[in-house]
Design a protein around this motif. Structure first.
Motif, PDB file in Angstrom:
ATOM      1  N   TRP A 294    -115.036 -16.429  18.485  1.00  0.00           N
ATOM      2  CA  TRP A 294    -116.470 -16.156  18.447  1.00  0.00           C
ATOM      3  C   TRP A 294    -116.710 -14.654  18.502  1.00  0.00           C
ATOM      4  CZ3 TRP A 294    -119.632 -20.056  17.317  1.00  0.00           C
ATOM      5  CH2 TRP A 294    -119.191 -21.357  17.559  1.00  0.00           C
ATOM      6  N   LYS A 295    -117.679 -14.183  17.686  1.00  0.00           N
ATOM      7  CA  LYS A 295    -118.008 -12.761  17.669  1.00  0.00           C
ATOM      8  C   LYS A 295    -119.486 -12.592  17.933  1.00  0.00           C
ATOM      9  CE  LYS A 295    -115.966  -9.719  15.296  1.00  0.00           C
ATOM     10  NZ  LYS A 295    -115.356  -8.834  14.269  1.00  0.00           N
ATOM     11  N   TRP A 296    -119.815 -11.650  18.837  1.00  0.00           N
ATOM     12  CA  TRP A 296    -121.221 -11.359  19.125  1.00  0.00           C
ATOM     13  C   TRP A 296    -121.801 -10.485  18.008  1.00  0.00           C
ATOM     14  CZ3 TRP A 296    -124.660 -13.226  22.439  1.00  0.00           C
ATOM     15  CH2 TRP A 296    -124.202 -13.951  23.544  1.00  0.00           C
TER      16      TRP A 296
ATOM     17  N   THR B 177    -130.229  -7.020   8.890  1.00  0.00           N
ATOM     18  CA  THR B 177    -128.875  -6.543   9.145  1.00  0.00           C
ATOM     19  C   THR B 177    -128.179  -7.406  10.180  1.00  0.00           C
ATOM     20  OG1 THR B 177    -129.660  -5.041  10.849  1.00  0.00           O
ATOM     21  CG2 THR B 177    -129.528  -4.179   8.618  1.00  0.00           C
ATOM     22  N   HIS B 178    -126.845  -7.339  10.152  1.00  0.00           N
ATOM     23  CA  HIS B 178    -125.989  -7.872  11.200  1.00  0.00           C
ATOM     24  C   HIS B 178    -125.148  -6.711  11.743  1.00  0.00           C
ATOM     25  CE1 HIS B 178    -126.085 -12.144   9.265  1.00  0.00           C
ATOM     26  NE2 HIS B 178    -127.073 -11.957  10.125  1.00  0.00           N
ATOM     27  N   VAL B 179    -125.206  -6.495  13.045  1.00  0.00           N
ATOM     28  CA  VAL B 179    -124.435  -5.426  13.681  1.00  0.00           C
ATOM     29  C   VAL B 179    -123.421  -6.054  14.635  1.00  0.00           C
ATOM     30  CG1 VAL B 179    -124.539  -3.355  15.115  1.00  0.00           C
ATOM     31  CG2 VAL B 179    -126.394  -3.847  13.497  1.00  0.00           C
ATOM     32  N   ASP B 180    -122.189  -5.620  14.516  1.00  0.00           N
ATOM     33  CA  ASP B 180    -121.116  -6.120  15.379  1.00  0.00           C
ATOM     34  C   ASP B 180    -121.289  -5.505  16.771  1.00  0.00           C
ATOM     35  OD1 ASP B 180    -118.795  -6.762  16.684  1.00  0.00           O
ATOM     36  OD2 ASP B 180    -117.467  -6.261  15.009  1.00  0.00           O
ATOM     37  N   ILE B 181    -121.608  -6.343  17.786  1.00  0.00           N
ATOM     38  CA  ILE B 181    -121.791  -5.856  19.168  1.00  0.00           C
ATOM     39  C   ILE B 181    -120.749  -6.488  20.096  1.00  0.00           C
ATOM     40  CG2 ILE B 181    -124.243  -5.361  18.891  1.00  0.00           C
ATOM     41  CD1 ILE B 181    -124.834  -8.025  20.321  1.00  0.00           C
ATOM     42  N   GLN B 182    -119.633  -6.931  19.501  1.00  0.00           N
ATOM     43  CA  GLN B 182    -118.608  -7.613  20.297  1.00  0.00           C
ATOM     44  C   GLN B 182    -118.070  -6.715  21.409  1.00  0.00           C
ATOM     45  OE1 GLN B 182    -117.723 -10.749  20.116  1.00  0.00           O
ATOM     46  NE2 GLN B 182    -116.134 -10.622  21.692  1.00  0.00           N
TER      47      GLN B 182
ATOM     48  N   ARG C   1    -119.490  -4.163  22.861  1.00  0.00           N
ATOM     49  CA  ARG C   1    -120.468  -3.929  23.907  1.00  0.00           C
ATOM     50  C   ARG C   1    -120.625  -5.155  24.798  1.00  0.00           C
ATOM     51  NH1 ARG C   1    -125.832  -3.222  21.592  1.00  0.00           N
ATOM     52  NH2 ARG C   1    -126.223  -5.340  22.289  1.00  0.00           N
ATOM     53  N   LYS C   2    -120.616  -6.332  24.203  1.00  0.00           N
ATOM     54  CA  LYS C   2    -120.738  -7.552  24.979  1.00  0.00           C
ATOM     55  C   LYS C   2    -119.537  -7.732  25.933  1.00  0.00           C
ATOM     56  CE  LYS C   2    -124.532  -9.826  24.219  1.00  0.00           C
ATOM     57  NZ  LYS C   2    -125.373 -10.280  25.349  1.00  0.00           N
ATOM     58  N   GLU C   3    -118.374  -7.390  25.436  1.00  0.00           N
ATOM     59  CA  GLU C   3    -117.198  -7.470  26.299  1.00  0.00           C
ATOM     60  C   GLU C   3    -117.313  -6.481  27.445  1.00  0.00           C
ATOM     61  OE1 GLU C   3    -114.002  -6.807  23.637  1.00  0.00           O
ATOM     62  OE2 GLU C   3    -114.043  -8.845  22.787  1.00  0.00           O
ATOM     63  N   ALA C   4    -117.877  -5.310  27.099  1.00  0.00           N
ATOM     64  CA  ALA C   4    -118.041  -4.300  28.144  1.00  0.00           C
ATOM     65  C   ALA C   4    -119.053  -4.759  29.190  1.00  0.00           C
ATOM     66  CB  ALA C   4    -118.498  -2.989  27.520  1.00  0.00           C
ATOM     67  N   GLU C   5    -120.129  -5.397  28.732  1.00  0.00           N
ATOM     68  CA  GLU C   5    -121.120  -5.905  29.681  1.00  0.00           C
ATOM     69  C   GLU C   5    -120.516  -6.977  30.579  1.00  0.00           C
ATOM     70  OE1 GLU C   5    -124.285  -7.241  27.232  1.00  0.00           O
ATOM     71  OE2 GLU C   5    -125.108  -5.237  26.896  1.00  0.00           O
ATOM     72  N   ALA C   6    -119.633  -7.775  30.016  1.00  0.00           N
ATOM     73  CA  ALA C   6    -119.001  -8.820  30.814  1.00  0.00           C
ATOM     74  C   ALA C   6    -118.144  -8.225  31.931  1.00  0.00           C
ATOM     75  CB  ALA C   6    -118.151  -9.726  29.928  1.00  0.00           C
ATOM     76  N   LEU C   7    -117.560  -7.065  31.663  1.00  0.00           N
ATOM     77  CA  LEU C   7    -116.727  -6.416  32.662  1.00  0.00           C
ATOM     78  C   LEU C   7    -117.522  -5.946  33.870  1.00  0.00           C
ATOM     79  CD1 LEU C   7    -114.395  -4.285  30.346  1.00  0.00           C
ATOM     80  CD2 LEU C   7    -113.820  -6.397  31.566  1.00  0.00           C
TER      81      LEU C   7
END
Length: 875
Positions: free
Chosen positions: A129-131, A153-158, A160-166
């Motif tokens: 899955w990709k955010w 548009t579609h912007v890849d925020i994967q 950043r989302k991983e960083a937020e999870a941290l």
């Protein structure tokens, strides 16, 4: 992108729009049409791709959707692979995200949010899955407000989302990870009023860590005033627990005073026991590139690229908004259609670059004429539309219209040359004339064409009569398509009389339309419509064929040099036919000389003196076909045109002939036109002759030919042939009396007046002999001694024998001799006394010598001449 699921409501019409259908193997467009065109020259696509985002384009009408190469690569696919395996976007959304995405999408279309932007997870090719941050906007709607097309548009925020999870594991690790994504981080301790900014965030706006205070106001105070209210609303909504996260797009003023668009996102990470927020953390993402691309999309979608004015789409939206406001406030507005007169000539003679400069300058002038809240739009070509709102009085609108005409008729400086154009303006009022956009457009368009048809450089207000005329034109246009095939056209011919002999060797062919239901339709009604639709080209070719066939008959039966004139539309000059089908070749094939045909052109065609017109006229000249300039004196012709082009005749317009009176301005103009034409080697035909006086004055002016109801109405070919075969026809149309060799007697006791009369009579025609007498007795002696005297002109006040006794004795000597009284008196009793004594006419000396000569011709023809002081009924 696809709608997530279900149906999307449109708040404007309260109807539902079924989401687009997913691609299927047999419904996908062939030939790669379902692909995002990487070679498309649209700047918005290049800009979006250049920002690193994936782009999508969704046709809500057809359900077709296009995704860029970047979007497919985000999910681990080769370009085109997704389409080939028939996987739709909606099927890739994470089940937990679908409801939220659908809700966000519907809220945007229903107008509850100003933008569509949401985060979601998509399934990649490898099953992971990709955010993605997806954003979009409606760029086209129907007239009733229904969305028709979206892009986004579609912007890849994967990352950043991983960083937020941290963040849940380690705040320091979270901050480090967030910094690595390129976003700036903020950490707000709300009760203390302290906010900490990361190094990346500070640098994003051009500051150092020492320059930007660690306080919430440091960035809030730099937020654009237009964006601040919404930003505060979104923040408060998150504080109040109405939204799970804080999300907002706004502009921030950088150190160098430029504005940067950022996406700020955050969440409250701790609250007190009563639920009040204690601490909030979040990020700033630079979205300037995307915003610039979206602005470019808006510019292309709603503004004219040449002038920068609103285009048709934006104008419609503004008119719709003003209609709603007018209904609420009870105000009026006006819609003005403006068409630049003669713009085509500028383009043709100076080139399109000069034409573009003229349009840009015209746009600037129009903007300068109106108020800030009014709208100036360019509809295309040389057409502009003005929306004038908040009308208080009609006088304001009248003043504006005069101002617009004046400013557009002022000279334009193009490439160091002065160019003149003007404007035709159509005006319609709302709600007086209508309250729907299309109705207002039609009304203004009809009024504009009315202004153009009335002579241009003027304005016209819409009236119901214009609408009826437009409906009539539409019907005529439809019926014209059948008129030729169903043989509804016919030609009538009007004789053209030689004024020197009364003979007829010429006729003009006039087109008539006998409609099966409406009877005869006036050429004034259908010719302009035929020209606008260019059906006139086929109709003109049919007229030529009929005229040619008739010429073969008449040159055999009436006269071997018989000539027919036919009208040619300017549209026919613009549509050149192949050489083998030209009129010259067809005349040759029929054995007809070019001299048998005269083509009548309008003065307006002279303004189009381009190569095509000149070549056509030269071809006709070489073939012997003659050219007549129709309606002379009413258009734009000049001596320069008459000298440059090959013209054989000018036709004096009937508006000059109808007002012909001795000494009138029309007579002077006609005479000067004849003199000018003869000096240039041209011959003159006068149209619209309806009386013998008009005929006689045209003869006196030296006119060569005439046509009109006085001689004959237009008639079918066989009727004209019968008429022209009538014996002594010329004697019916031209005065039977001839002045050559005639003796006239002038009786007047004033020597200077008598000499003037004698000189004027001798100018009537060569060979006239004029005898003089100073009183009645002397006049009777001359009359008895000269039996060839054919008319007497006599004064009343003379000694010893006055005019009345002399007239009585003339009647005893020659009862039928024409006697014209030329007296100084304008008293009705003197007129009645002269007529009772036996005079045939009464002309006051104050009327002048020209009127005296006309009166003499009339009494010689056996018609009583009465002075104007006796009233209109006497004429």
């Amino acid at each position: 992108m696809d709608a997530p699921s279900g149906k999307v409501k449109n708040i404007t019409q309260h109807t539902t729009v079924t989401p687009p259908k997913p691609f299927s193997a047999d419904s996908a467009p062939a030939g790669g049409e379902d692909r995002f065109d990487e070679n498309d020259a649209s700047l918005w696509k290049l800009a979006l791709e250049g920002s690193g985002a994936g782009a999508w384009d969704w046709n809500l009408e057809t359900g077709d959707q296009i995704h860029s190469r970047r979007w497919q690569e985000m999910l681990g696919y080769e370009y085109g692979e997704i389409v080939a395996r028939n996987r739709s976007f909606v099927e890739r959304i994470h089940p937990e995200d679908r409801e939220r995405v659908e809700r966000s999408f519907n809220q945007y279309l229903e107008g509850k949010t100003t933008s569509y932007s949401t985060e979601l997870r998509l399934r990649c090719k490898d099953g992971s899955w990709k955010w993605i941050l997806t954003s979009g906007m409606v760029v086209r709607r129907s007239a009733d407000g229904k969305p028709l097309r979206m892009i986004g548009t579609h912007v890849d925020i994967q990352e950043r989302k991983e960083a937020e999870a941290l963040l849940q594991q380690s705040e320091e690790r979270w901050k480090l990870a967030m910094e690595s994504t390129g976003d700036g981080i903020w950490d707000w301790h709300i009760p203390e009023g302290r906010e900490f900014y990361s190094k990346r965030l500070v640098e994003m706006y051009g500051f150092t860590e020492e320059e930007l205070h660690q306080h919430p106001d440091a960035l809030d105070s730099r937020t654009h005033p237009d964006d601040l209210p919404q930003m505060l609303n979104d923040r408060q909504a998150h504080f109040d627990g109405l939204t799970p996260t804080y999300h907002n797009e706004h502009r921030v003023r950088c150190k160098d005073s430029t504005w940067k668009w950022v996406l700020t996102r955050g969440m409250v990470v701790s609250r007190d026991a009563e639920g009040r927020p204690l601490r909030m953390v979040g990020t700033h993402t630079d979205i300037s590139a995307r915003k610039q691309a979206e602005a470019l999309v808006r510019q292309q979608a709603f503004f004219d690229p040449l002038t920068g004015l609103p285009n048709r789409r934006m104008l419609r939206d503004r008119i719709e908004q003003e209609i709603k406001r007018n209904r609420r406030d009870g105000r009026k507005m006006a819609v003005l259609f403006i068409d630049l007169d003669h713009f085509k000539e500028v383009n043709d003679t100076m080139g399109h670059d000069a034409g573009d400069l003229l349009l840009m300058e015209a746009a600037r002038r129009l903007r300068a004429c109106v108020r800030e809240h009014d709208t100036v739009a360019r509809m295309g070509g040389d057409e502009f539309t003005l929306l004038i709102t908040e009308l208080e009085t009609d006088s304001h609108l009248e003043h504006l219209l005069q101002k617009l005409l004046h400013t557009l008729s002022s000279p334009f400086e193009l490439h160091r040359e002065r160019v003149f154009v003007s404007a035709s303006i159509g005006v319609t009022l709302c709600p007086d004339d209508g309250s729907e956009v299309e109705a207002l457009y039609k009304n203004a368009d009809q009024a504009m064409y009315e202004a153009k048809g009335a002579g241009r450089n003027r304005f016209s207000f819409f009236t119901p009569a214009l609408h009826e005329a437009a409906v009539q034109r539409a019907r005529i246009t439809n019926d014209l398509h059948d008129a030729l095939t169903q043989q509804q056209f016919e030609l009538h011919y009007q004789p053209i009389v030689d004024l020197s002999s009364g003979q007829v060797r010429k006729a003009e062919a006039l087109l008539r339309w006998r409609h099966p239901k409406r009877g005869m339709i006036s050429p004034a009604d259908f010719i302009p419509v035929a020209e606008a639709s260019e059906l006139i080209v086929e109709i003109g070719d049919w007229v030529f064929s009929e005229v040619s066939r008739q010429l073969l008959v008449w040159r055999d039966t009436l006269h071997p040099h018989f000539q027919v004139s036919m009208n040619s539309s300017p549209v026919q000059f613009r549509r050149r036919c192949p050489a083998e089908k030209s009129w010259v070749k067809r005349l040759e094939a029929m054995g007809l000389p070019g001299m048998s045909l005269v083509v009548e052109i309008t003065e307006g065609l002279l303004l189009e003196t381009n190569a095509s017109v000149s070549e056509q006229l030269l071809e006709w000249r070489d073939a012997g076909i003659q050219v007549a300039l129709d309606d002379f004196g009413t258009g734009y012709s000049s001596l320069a045109y008459l000298q440059q082009l090959d013209i054989d005749y000018i036709k004096i317009d009937k508006s000059f002939v109808q007002g012909l009176d001795p000494g009138s301005t029309q007579f002077i103009l006609c005479k000067y036109m004849v003199v000018m034409a003869h000096a240039l080697g041209l011959r003159v035909v006068a149209e619209g002759v309806e009386t013998s006086q008009q005929r006689d004055l045209l003869i006196e002016a030296g006119c060569d030919f005439a046509q009109g109801y006085f001689f004959s109405r237009p008639m079918p070919a066989d009727a004209l042939q019968t008429l022209l075969s009538t014996p002594q026809l010329s004697q019916q149309w031209i005065p039977t009396t001839t002045l050559h060799g005639m003796q006239l007697l002038v009786i007047d006791d004033h020597p200077i007046v008598r000499q003037g009369m004698v000189a004027a009579l001798r100018q009537l025609q060569a060979g006239i002999e004029v005898l003089e007498a100073s009183d009645g007795a002397h006049g009777l002696e001359l009359l008895e001694a000269n039996p060839r005297i054919k008319a007497v002109l006599i004064d009343l006040e003379m000694q010893p024998l006055g005019g009345i006794p002399t007239i009585r004795q003339i009647r005893q000597m020659q009862p039928a001799l024409p006697v014209l009284v030329v007296a100084g008196s304008e008293e009705p009793e003197d007129f009645h006394a002269a007529i009772q004594a036996g005079a045939n006419g009464y002309c006051p000396k104050s009327a002048g010598l020209r009127t005296m000569r006309h009166a003499l011709r009339q009494v010689l023809d056996g018609t009583m001449y009465m002075p104007t002081f006796m009233g209109p009924a006497s004429q």
